[in-house]
Design a protein around this motif. Structure first.
Motif, PDB file in Angstrom:
ATOM      1  N   HIS A   1       8.620  -5.433   0.832  1.00 20.41           N
ATOM      2  CA  HIS A   1       7.453  -5.036   0.163  1.00 20.41           C
ATOM      3  C   HIS A   1       7.011  -6.185  -0.711  1.00 20.41           C
ATOM      4  O   HIS A   1       7.713  -6.965  -1.516  1.00 20.41           O
ATOM      5  N   PHE A   2       5.738  -6.456  -0.644  1.00 24.80           N
ATOM      6  CA  PHE A   2       4.886  -7.552  -1.519  1.00 24.80           C
ATOM      7  C   PHE A   2       4.353  -6.975  -2.601  1.00 24.80           C
ATOM      8  O   PHE A   2       3.582  -5.965  -2.428  1.00 24.80           O
ATOM      9  N   SER A   3       4.667  -7.312  -3.749  1.00 23.73           N
ATOM     10  CA  SER A   3       3.727  -6.969  -4.812  1.00 23.73           C
ATOM     11  C   SER A   3       3.160  -8.183  -5.664  1.00 23.73           C
ATOM     12  O   SER A   3       4.070  -8.926  -6.101  1.00 23.73           O
ATOM     13  N   GLY A   4       1.823  -8.277  -5.378  1.00 24.22           N
ATOM     14  CA  GLY A   4       1.388  -9.425  -6.141  1.00 24.22           C
ATOM     15  C   GLY A   4      -0.267  -9.502  -5.913  1.00 24.22           C
ATOM     16  O   GLY A   4      -0.850  -8.353  -5.710  1.00 24.22           O
ATOM     17  N   HIS A   5      -0.678 -10.480  -5.714  1.00 24.55           N
ATOM     18  CA  HIS A   5      -2.183 -10.742  -5.642  1.00 24.55           C
ATOM     19  C   HIS A   5      -2.516 -10.994  -4.054  1.00 24.55           C
ATOM     20  O   HIS A   5      -1.825 -12.076  -3.510  1.00 24.55           O
ATOM     21  N   GLY A   6      -3.644 -10.905  -3.745  1.00 28.01           N
ATOM     22  CA  GLY A   6      -4.280 -11.161  -2.397  1.00 28.01           C
ATOM     23  C   GLY A   6      -5.917 -11.717  -2.735  1.00 28.01           C
ATOM     24  O   GLY A   6      -6.336 -11.203  -3.458  1.00 28.01           O
TER      25      GLY A   6
ATOM     26  N   CYS B   1       8.686  -2.075   8.643  1.00 25.36           N
ATOM     27  CA  CYS B   1       7.599  -1.668   7.769  1.00 25.36           C
ATOM     28  C   CYS B   1       7.358  -2.881   6.792  1.00 25.36           C
ATOM     29  O   CYS B   1       8.319  -3.305   6.236  1.00 25.36           O
ATOM     30  N   VAL B   2       6.065  -3.361   6.740  1.00 26.53           N
ATOM     31  CA  VAL B   2       5.831  -4.406   5.672  1.00 26.53           C
ATOM     32  C   VAL B   2       4.731  -3.659   4.759  1.00 26.53           C
ATOM     33  O   VAL B   2       3.782  -3.077   5.370  1.00 26.53           O
ATOM     34  N   VAL B   3       5.021  -3.437   3.353  1.00 25.18           N
ATOM     35  CA  VAL B   3       3.894  -2.934   2.412  1.00 25.18           C
ATOM     36  C   VAL B   3       3.514  -4.323   1.551  1.00 25.18           C
ATOM     37  O   VAL B   3       4.062  -5.125   1.110  1.00 25.18           O
ATOM     38  N   VAL B   4       2.302  -4.491   1.693  1.00 27.26           N
ATOM     39  CA  VAL B   4       1.614  -5.577   0.995  1.00 27.26           C
ATOM     40  C   VAL B   4       0.712  -4.778  -0.121  1.00 27.26           C
ATOM     41  O   VAL B   4      -0.279  -4.318   0.200  1.00 27.26           O
ATOM     42  N   ASN B   5       1.373  -4.630  -1.162  1.00 23.49           N
ATOM     43  CA  ASN B   5       0.807  -4.033  -2.310  1.00 23.49           C
ATOM     44  C   ASN B   5       0.004  -5.093  -3.086  1.00 23.49           C
ATOM     45  O   ASN B   5       0.482  -5.395  -4.204  1.00 23.49           O
ATOM     46  N   ALA B   6      -1.036  -5.489  -2.497  1.00 21.29           N
ATOM     47  CA  ALA B   6      -1.765  -6.599  -3.092  1.00 21.29           C
ATOM     48  C   ALA B   6      -3.267  -6.281  -2.941  1.00 21.29           C
ATOM     49  O   ALA B   6      -3.859  -5.898  -1.693  1.00 21.29           O
ATOM     50  N   CYS B   7      -4.266  -6.700  -3.561  1.00 19.79           N
ATOM     51  CA  CYS B   7      -5.649  -6.570  -3.424  1.00 19.79           C
ATOM     52  C   CYS B   7      -6.257  -7.252  -2.330  1.00 19.79           C
ATOM     53  O   CYS B   7      -5.803  -8.101  -1.822  1.00 19.79           O
ATOM     54  N   HIS B   8      -7.048  -6.499  -1.446  1.00 24.59           N
ATOM     55  CA  HIS B   8      -7.653  -7.244  -0.283  1.00 24.59           C
ATOM     56  C   HIS B   8      -6.605  -7.493   0.663  1.00 24.59           C
ATOM     57  O   HIS B   8      -6.966  -8.488   1.464  1.00 24.59           O
TER      58      HIS B   8
ATOM     59  N   THR C   1       2.531  -1.104   9.060  1.00 24.07           N
ATOM     60  CA  THR C   1       2.155  -2.131   7.804  1.00 24.07           C
ATOM     61  C   THR C   1       1.328  -1.160   6.908  1.00 24.07           C
ATOM     62  O   THR C   1       0.773  -0.267   7.227  1.00 24.07           O
ATOM     63  N   VAL C   2       1.377  -1.586   5.481  1.00 23.93           N
ATOM     64  CA  VAL C   2       0.611  -0.980   4.717  1.00 23.93           C
ATOM     65  C   VAL C   2      -0.195  -1.962   3.983  1.00 23.93           C
ATOM     66  O   VAL C   2       0.269  -3.014   3.562  1.00 23.93           O
ATOM     67  N   GLY C   3      -1.386  -1.654   3.814  1.00 24.77           N
ATOM     68  CA  GLY C   3      -2.507  -2.922   3.145  1.00 24.77           C
ATOM     69  C   GLY C   3      -3.339  -2.150   2.183  1.00 24.77           C
ATOM     70  O   GLY C   3      -3.515  -0.854   2.202  1.00 24.77           O
ATOM     71  N   MET C   4      -4.074  -2.894   1.472  1.00 20.45           N
ATOM     72  CA  MET C   4      -5.108  -2.259   0.458  1.00 20.45           C
ATOM     73  C   MET C   4      -6.192  -2.634   0.662  1.00 20.45           C
ATOM     74  O   MET C   4      -6.653  -3.863   0.987  1.00 20.45           O
ATOM     75  N   ARG C   5      -7.104  -1.573   0.908  1.00 23.14           N
ATOM     76  CA  ARG C   5      -8.478  -1.837   1.440  1.00 23.14           C
ATOM     77  C   ARG C   5      -9.573  -2.755   0.578  1.00 23.14           C
ATOM     78  O   ARG C   5     -10.137  -3.329   1.298  1.00 23.14           O
TER      79      ARG C   5
END
Length: 175
Positions: free
Chosen positions: A52-57, A93-100, A115-119
């Motif tokens: 799980h990444f929690s940060g900025h993209g 599973c990889v969760v990318v909890n970051a913008c874009h 994988t999970v990403g933010m639209r």
């Protein structure tokens, strides 16, 4: 860059784990202010099933990490996908909890089961709500797609975040 409340996110996820009936099945390892090298080493050291990444993209799909001086450093979707692909036997599973982060999630989906990403951009409180719901479901024994839906429901449940419930996207492996 604007500071995020990843500490609050982690605390809430830890609380969900402590309250879950299957808490003995899971172990959380937290790597704050991670550099690319830290991520690479953690994949070897912990052999995680979920990252799980929690940060900025950024808008190009790059993930923002720290460099040696604590400044912003960018990691490309292709570089991360190559690295994570080397751990596809254990990583589910990889969760990318970051913008874009949708481009990064799509690239990872060529190698990782989910994988999970933010639209697009996601507010910090909405990303925390997503994590709380997702891990509540996962720690409760739900499969990843249903845990994902639970995370989106948590985002939708709050008046301040409900408009962002379609920002998270789930990608099953594409090849």
């Amino acid at each position: 860059m604007e500071p995020l409340r990843s500490d609050l996110e982690m605390r809430k996820v830890r609380e969900k784990l402590q309250r879950s009936r299957d808490r003995e099945r899971f172990r959380l390892e937290w790597c704050p202010a991670a550099r690319f090298e830290d991520i690479s080493q953690a994949l070897i050291d912990y052999e995680p099933q979920i990252v799980h990444f929690s940060g900025h993209g950024d808008e190009n799909g790059n993930l923002c990490v720290e460099d040696e001086l604590g400044d912003r450093d960018l990691v490309t979707p292709e570089g991360l996908a190559d690295l994570f692909g080397q751990h596809r036997d254990s990583l589910r599973c990889v969760v990318v909890n970051a913008c874009h982060s949708v481009q990064l999630a799509e690239t990872l989906a060529t190698r990782i089961q989910y994988t999970v990403g933010m639209r697009n951009m996601i507010a910090d409180d909405a990303s925390i709500q997503f994590s709380v719901g997702f891990y509540e479901g996962l720690f409760g024994g739900l499969p990843i797609p249903r845990a994902f839906a639970r995370g989106c429901a948590h985002v939708r449940s709050r008046p301040g975040t409900e408009h962002q419930h379609r920002t998270p996207l789930l990608f099953p492996r594409t090849s």
